[in-house]
Design an enzyme around this catalytic site. Structure first.
Site, short mmCIF file in Angstrom:
data_model
loop_
_atom_site.label_atom_id
_atom_site.label_comp_id
_atom_site.label_asym_id
_atom_site.label_seq_id
_atom_site.Cartn_x
_atom_site.Cartn_y
_atom_site.Cartn_z
N LYS A 11 -15.31 64.21 5.94
CA LYS A 11 -15.65 63.01 5.17
C LYS A 11 -16.58 63.32 3.99
CE LYS A 11 -14.94 59.82 9.06
NZ LYS A 11 -15.50 58.66 9.81
N ARG A 87 -11.32 65.47 19.71
CA ARG A 87 -12.33 64.41 19.87
C ARG A 87 -13.56 64.97 20.60
NH1 ARG A 87 -11.57 59.31 17.26
NH2 ARG A 87 -12.60 58.32 19.02
N THR A 93 -18.85 58.81 17.92
CA THR A 93 -18.84 58.17 16.59
C THR A 93 -20.25 58.13 15.99
OG1 THR A 93 -17.04 56.77 17.39
CG2 THR A 93 -18.14 56.10 15.34
N HIS A 117 -13.44 62.84 10.74
CA HIS A 117 -12.55 61.93 11.46
C HIS A 117 -11.68 62.73 12.42
CE1 HIS A 117 -9.32 59.00 12.18
NE2 HIS A 117 -8.48 59.98 11.88
#
Ligand code: ATP
Ligand code: MG
Length: 139
Positions: A11, A87, A93, A117
């Protein structure tokens, strides 16, 4: 059975701060093969399409502004159990809740500027990969 591909993008916060190389090293050392990769920038409209699932959420407009604020590095990655294992590698998050040693724990600044992400399902990995790469760009 889980699939062997996932989609990621580094990001704007992490790219701007020069963490692309360090993050890529962690991804490769965790056993992922880079199938496709580029450096690009989203418009606010394209960011909105990518995160359309969140359009009713209060943070949606800020998220679209942030995700279009600078360069990103999208990639398609390959590994057994790619979605789940990736993940795990990136962490929660909110970096405040991310496990030690995860990419977000090491590089994310906030719940919004959270460095990276990772697709949340095989189906979304395929949709998101196609959002950035033509099938002829995938090896
Ligand atoms: P991503 O889809 O980017 O990999 P994620 O799957 O961990 O992240 P999602 O619930 O899909 O989390 O949220 C998408 C993105 O929206 C998050 O990465 C974060 O940047 C932003 N976001 C999520 N929840 C919040 C929140 N409560 N406040 C601000 N931004 C948020
Ligand atoms: Mg998500």
């Amino acid at each position: 059975m889980s699939g062997n591909k996932t989609f990621t993008m580094i990001k704007p916060d992490a790219v701007a701060e020069g963490h692309t190389g360090a993050i890529l090293k962690m991804i490769e050392e965790a056993g992922f093969r880079v199938v496709a990769m580029k450096k690009t920038q989203l418009t606010p409209e394209r960011a909105g399409q990518f995160y359309a699932v969140h359009k009713e959420r209060p943070f949606y407009n800020d998220l679209c502004d942030y995700m279009s604020s600078g360069a990103i590095v999208p990639m398609i990655l390959e590994k057994e159990n790619a979605v789940t294992d990736f993940r795990t590698l990136i962490g929660a998050t909110n970096p405040a809740n991310a496990d030690e040693g995860t990419i977000r724990k090491l590089f994310a600044k906030s719940i919004e500027a959270n460095a990276i992400h990772g697709s949340d399902s095989d189906e979304n990995a395929s949709i998101e990969g196609s959002f950035f790469f033509a099938s002829t760009e995938q090896y």
